[in-house]
Design a protein around this motif. Structure first.
Motif, mmCIF file in Angstrom:
data_model
loop_
_atom_site.group_PDB
_atom_site.id
_atom_site.type_symbol
_atom_site.label_atom_id
_atom_site.label_comp_id
_atom_site.label_asym_id
_atom_site.label_seq_id
_atom_site.Cartn_x
_atom_site.Cartn_y
_atom_site.Cartn_z
ATOM 1 N N ALA A 553 -10.455 2.805 3.159
ATOM 2 C CA ALA A 553 -9.688 1.862 2.340
ATOM 3 C C ALA A 553 -9.620 2.340 0.897
ATOM 4 N N ALA A 554 -10.741 2.845 0.389
ATOM 5 C CA ALA A 554 -10.764 3.342 -0.986
ATOM 6 C C ALA A 554 -9.840 4.541 -1.145
ATOM 7 N N ALA A 555 -9.848 5.452 -0.161
ATOM 8 C CA ALA A 555 -8.983 6.630 -0.234
ATOM 9 C C ALA A 555 -7.509 6.231 -0.208
ATOM 10 N N ALA A 556 -7.175 5.300 0.687
ATOM 11 C CA ALA A 556 -5.784 4.838 0.761
ATOM 12 C C ALA A 556 -5.370 4.174 -0.543
ATOM 13 N N GLY A 557 -6.281 3.403 -1.132
ATOM 14 C CA GLY A 557 -5.977 2.747 -2.393
ATOM 15 C C GLY A 557 -5.769 3.736 -3.524
ATOM 16 N N LEU A 558 -6.597 4.777 -3.575
ATOM 17 C CA LEU A 558 -6.440 5.787 -4.620
ATOM 18 C C LEU A 558 -5.113 6.520 -4.480
ATOM 19 N N VAL A 559 -4.743 6.849 -3.240
ATOM 20 C CA VAL A 559 -3.457 7.506 -3.011
ATOM 21 C C VAL A 559 -2.318 6.602 -3.491
ATOM 22 N N PHE A 560 -2.416 5.307 -3.201
ATOM 23 C CA PHE A 560 -1.379 4.373 -3.629
ATOM 24 C C PHE A 560 -1.281 4.318 -5.144
ATOM 25 N N VAL A 561 -2.408 4.202 -5.818
ATOM 26 C CA VAL A 561 -2.396 4.095 -7.285
ATOM 27 C C VAL A 561 -1.753 5.332 -7.907
ATOM 28 N N VAL A 562 -2.109 6.514 -7.399
ATOM 29 C CA VAL A 562 -1.556 7.751 -7.960
ATOM 30 C C VAL A 562 -0.049 7.829 -7.714
ATOM 31 N N LEU A 563 0.376 7.595 -6.469
ATOM 32 C CA LEU A 563 1.793 7.706 -6.141
ATOM 33 C C LEU A 563 2.614 6.618 -6.817
ATOM 34 N N PHE A 564 2.076 5.421 -6.913
ATOM 35 C CA PHE A 564 2.819 4.343 -7.555
ATOM 36 C C PHE A 564 2.989 4.613 -9.042
ATOM 37 N N THR A 565 1.996 5.228 -9.665
ATOM 38 C CA THR A 565 2.123 5.613 -11.067
ATOM 39 C C THR A 565 3.251 6.621 -11.246
ATOM 40 N N LEU A 566 3.367 7.554 -10.306
ATOM 41 C CA LEU A 566 4.449 8.530 -10.365
ATOM 42 C C LEU A 566 5.799 7.847 -10.203
ATOM 43 N N VAL A 567 5.873 6.820 -9.345
ATOM 44 C CA VAL A 567 7.119 6.082 -9.156
ATOM 45 C C VAL A 567 7.504 5.375 -10.457
ATOM 46 N N LEU A 568 6.537 4.769 -11.099
ATOM 47 C CA LEU A 568 6.808 4.034 -12.338
ATOM 48 C C LEU A 568 7.371 4.934 -13.425
ATOM 49 N N LEU A 588 0.894 1.203 2.091
ATOM 50 C CA LEU A 588 -0.500 1.507 1.762
ATOM 51 C C LEU A 588 -1.302 0.278 1.329
ATOM 52 N N PRO A 589 -0.787 -0.617 0.479
ATOM 53 C CA PRO A 589 -1.585 -1.804 0.152
ATOM 54 C C PRO A 589 -1.921 -2.650 1.379
ATOM 55 N N LEU A 590 -0.998 -2.745 2.343
ATOM 56 C CA LEU A 590 -1.297 -3.480 3.580
ATOM 57 C C LEU A 590 -2.398 -2.777 4.357
ATOM 58 N N LEU A 591 -2.348 -1.451 4.371
ATOM 59 C CA LEU A 591 -3.395 -0.689 5.045
ATOM 60 C C LEU A 591 -4.736 -0.902 4.359
ATOM 61 N N VAL A 592 -4.738 -0.895 3.036
ATOM 62 C CA VAL A 592 -5.973 -1.145 2.277
ATOM 63 C C VAL A 592 -6.538 -2.514 2.637
ATOM 64 N N LEU A 593 -5.676 -3.513 2.685
ATOM 65 C CA LEU A 593 -6.128 -4.865 3.022
ATOM 66 C C LEU A 593 -6.736 -4.908 4.416
ATOM 67 N N ALA A 594 -6.054 -4.308 5.392
ATOM 68 C CA ALA A 594 -6.563 -4.331 6.768
ATOM 69 C C ALA A 594 -7.908 -3.614 6.869
ATOM 70 N N LEU A 595 -8.002 -2.439 6.250
ATOM 71 C CA LEU A 595 -9.264 -1.687 6.290
ATOM 72 C C LEU A 595 -10.379 -2.425 5.556
ATOM 73 N N ALA A 596 -10.035 -3.088 4.446
ATOM 74 C CA ALA A 596 -11.045 -3.822 3.689
ATOM 75 C C ALA A 596 -11.589 -4.999 4.497
ATOM 76 N N VAL A 597 -10.708 -5.699 5.207
ATOM 77 C CA VAL A 597 -11.161 -6.815 6.046
ATOM 78 C C VAL A 597 -12.075 -6.304 7.146
ATOM 79 N N ALA A 598 -11.678 -5.213 7.804
ATOM 80 C CA ALA A 598 -12.508 -4.645 8.868
ATOM 81 C C ALA A 598 -13.834 -4.152 8.307
ATOM 82 N N ALA A 599 -13.787 -3.540 7.125
ATOM 83 C CA ALA A 599 -15.022 -3.043 6.507
ATOM 84 C C ALA A 599 -15.959 -4.186 6.167
ATOM 85 N N THR A 600 -15.413 -5.290 5.693
ATOM 86 C CA THR A 600 -16.241 -6.450 5.361
ATOM 87 C C THR A 600 -16.924 -7.003 6.607
#
Length: 642
Positions: A553-568, A588-600
């Motif tokens: 989840a953390a890796a997916a989130g980091l990828v999203f933050v980097v790519l979204f910054t490039l989009v902006l 990716l944010p949906l994937l982060v949410l799903a993985l975070a719920v499973a991780a919890t």
């Protein structure tokens, strides 16, 4: 054009809709017109002669086009009921080396189209078919505007841009004629949210103008382009102009092309259809636009024809809204500007590389239209329009503030504004475009002596609730809306104070918190694996699963933050809709949410088998993931908000 850079400027007064241009070009022209610093000017004549105008524009246009790498421009000036000067400069078509001609070269005037729409509304008011104070739902048959607030939206609200709609840019353009839906269908399916009570404060709205044009079609029984042709273009002998898209075949060869300037070369921009035609579909020549200006300067008359009766035209030119009576506002769809002390009725527009402005100076009987077919590396209009006013309409005394209160019904102005961040009222709330407020918000500070620091300028107190821009001509007023909403309104644009959780610093901390904790999780997985092997200590399956899921989840989130910054900060346009790659990114944010719920869930199951440090670290990382999920959800990046 950046996906979200568009709304940055909006920044917001005119434009039409290409993302950066949507707000950026119109707003840039309007703001720059307002803040131009007066320079010593030659004595003005009541009606400038052709030689003086030619000398001025020949020099000014040459400098402006060369400095900003714009292919060409066209200009017309009217006064005394006739064209005083018109001329083309540079190229209307770079590939074919076709020069600009004020009589034949058609430019896409973008949001200046709205003046034709508002003129059509006033024609129907004159005929008794429309009432400016009536609920717009009275005239709608295929869809309804929801009753979000007790007070309904009126045609007057649409003309003053005070309907209270959010701003939407996604999908307002189409690549082909076949992709353009019927106007009623588009308006019904893409209705922006109502985010503030009508009549409270202005927030420029392309949707509102298109809705007004649709209403004209409803009561007249004619499609918008046919109505404009029959009731405005033909009476004004605007024979080389059209509201139809695509441009009719007999005129198509004369349509100017627009360009970007990149890497030392001009890149032609494709024709984009406007899904909200009444807000910006007209293509016209400079000489035809001169006829339109003459008619309005002569209270609706052009030669022996009329598009408006004199009382109706005078009503249209009368101020209809201002956030505070001491600053500029709207006059039934015209934007008010005070330039060199003269009251100016104007509108600007930008669409796919074209930038245009129309200005009427009633007290001098003068009108100016200028259009350029490229943005180049700047805004060439900034060099031409203020200089025109300094040369031919020198400084006059501006009215002394009368100390009046805010014009907002039920509201008022405080003497000192609340410090904090303010965003343009022209902004999105229900789509992914909402995130633009993060980069478009500006901090307002109260400095020593009661001065304000806002949007790169300082403002000195002029009267209670009123400030004057230092070194400029703009004024800023404080306005309080319904429910205590705090606004500051300048001559042309309004800004709303945002709550602390919407401010850039808070959100930067949220994202930084996630990034730091996510990095520890991603980097910690291999480290933990090595430690387990060295110590040969078994780890329960549930706890290990929780750690792995958290890392993913953390890796997916980091990828999203980097790519979204490039989009902006990149060159992605949402004019034709959200591109497929951006839609994929939003998974990716949906994937982060799903993985975070499973991780919890896995963390809870394996909790009692983990050490204190491992537990603490896992809680911190999950908190960082929660912060990212909150960020994405709050800014409409989580779920279907396209």
């Amino acid at each position: 054009m950046s996906v979200f850079r568009s709304m940055l400027a909006a920044v917001c007064a005119a434009l039409m809709v290409p993302v950066p241009l949507v707000i950026a070009v119109p707003l840039v022209i309007a703001v720059l017109l307002a803040i131009a610093v007066p320079r010593p000017a030659a004595a003005a004549t009541d009606v400038p002669d052709e030689r003086a105008l030619a000398g001025f524009f020949d020099a000014a246009m040459a400098d402006a086009l060369a400095a900003d790498h714009v292919p060409g421009a066209v200009v017309s000036v009217v006064g005394g009921g006739k064209i005083l000067f018109s001329k083309g400069y540079g190229l209307a078509d770079v590939e074919n080396r076709r020069p600009f001609d004020p009589d034949t070269s058609m430019v896409r005037i973008a949001s200046i189209t709205k003046l034709f729409t508002w003129t059509a509304v006033m024609q129907q008011v004159q005929q008794g078919k429309l009432d400016l104070k009536a609920d717009v739902n009275r005239y709608l048959t295929e869809f309804r505007i929801p009753a979000t607030y007790p007070r309904p939206i009126t045609l007057q609200d649409l003309m003053d841009h005070t309907a209270g709609f959010e701003d939407r840019t996604i999908g307002v353009g189409s690549r082909t004629k076949d992709d353009v839906p019927p106007l009623a269908d588009y308006l019904a399916r893409n209705m922006p949210a109502r985010v503030r009570p009508p009549g409270e404060v202005s927030a420029y709205s392309n949707y509102g103008a298109a809705l007004a044009g649709h209403i004209v079609s409803q009561v007249s029984g004619q499609p918008y382009d046919a109505y404009v042709r029959d009731h405005i273009l033909d009476p004004l002998a605007m024979r080389h102009s059209t509201a139809a898209e695509p441009v009719p075949a007999p005129l198509a060869a004369d349509l100017a092309r627009s360009y970007d300037y990149e890497d030392g070369a001009y890149r032609r921009k494709p024709f984009v259809f406007d899904n909200l035609a009444p807000d910006g579909s007209i293509s016209a020549t400079a000489n035809d636009m001169a006829h339109f200006m003459i008619a309005h300067l002569q209270d609706g008359r052009f030669g022996d024809r009329r598009i408006l009766e004199e009382p109706t035209a005078r009503l249209m030119h009368r101020r209809s809204f201002a956030a505070d009576p001491r600053i500029d506002g709207y006059a039934h769809g015209f934007k008010e500007q005070t330039l060199n002390g003269h009251r100016v009725l104007m509108h600007d527009g930008g669409w796919e590389g074209f930038q245009s402005a129309l200005l009427l100076v009633p007290d001098a009987g003068l009108g100016l239209f200028v259009s350029m077919n490229g943005l180049g590396e700047g805004d060439a209009a900034t060099m031409v329009i203020p200089a025109f006013f300094d040369r031919f309409l020198p400084e006059r005394q501006r009215a002394v503030p009368d100390g009046g209160a805010s014009a907002v019904p039920g509201g008022g102005a405080s003497a000192v504004p609340a410090e904090g961040f303010y965003k343009p009222t022209r902004s999105a709330e229900s789509s992914i475009e909402k995130v633009v407020a993060l980069t478009g918000s500006t901090r307002l500070r109260v400095e020593d002596g009661g001065k304000l620091a806002f949007r790169g300028a300082t403002w000195s107190p002029l009267a209670p609730g009123l400030y004057q821009q230092d070194g400029g001509t703009q004024r800023l007023a404080l306005v309080t809306g319904a429910g205590g909403a705090a606004y500051v309104a300048t001559d042309g644009t309004a800004y709303q104070r945002v709550p602390w959780w919407d401010t850039p610093p808070v959100n930067a901390v949220v994202v930084l918190l996630f990034a730091v904790t996510a990095l520890t999780a991603v980097l910690g997985l291999p480290v933990a694996a090595v430690v387990r092997r060295v110590r040969k200590r078994p780890v329960p399956r549930a706890w290990r699963a929780g750690r792995v899921l958290t890392g993913l989840a953390a890796a997916a989130g980091l990828v999203f933050v980097v790519l979204f910054t490039l989009v902006l900060t990149g060159d992605t346009s949402i004019l034709l809709g959200v591109p497929a790659d951006v839609q994929a990114l939003l998974v990716l944010p949906l994937l982060v949410l799903a993985l975070a719920v499973a991780a919890t869930a896995a963390t809870v199951r394996g909790w009692r088998h983990a050490g204190v440090l491992a537990r603490g670290h896992q809680v911190v990382v999950l908190a960082g993931l929660l912060a990212l999920v909150w960020f994405c959800g709050h800014w409409n990046l989580l779920g279907p908000h396209l």
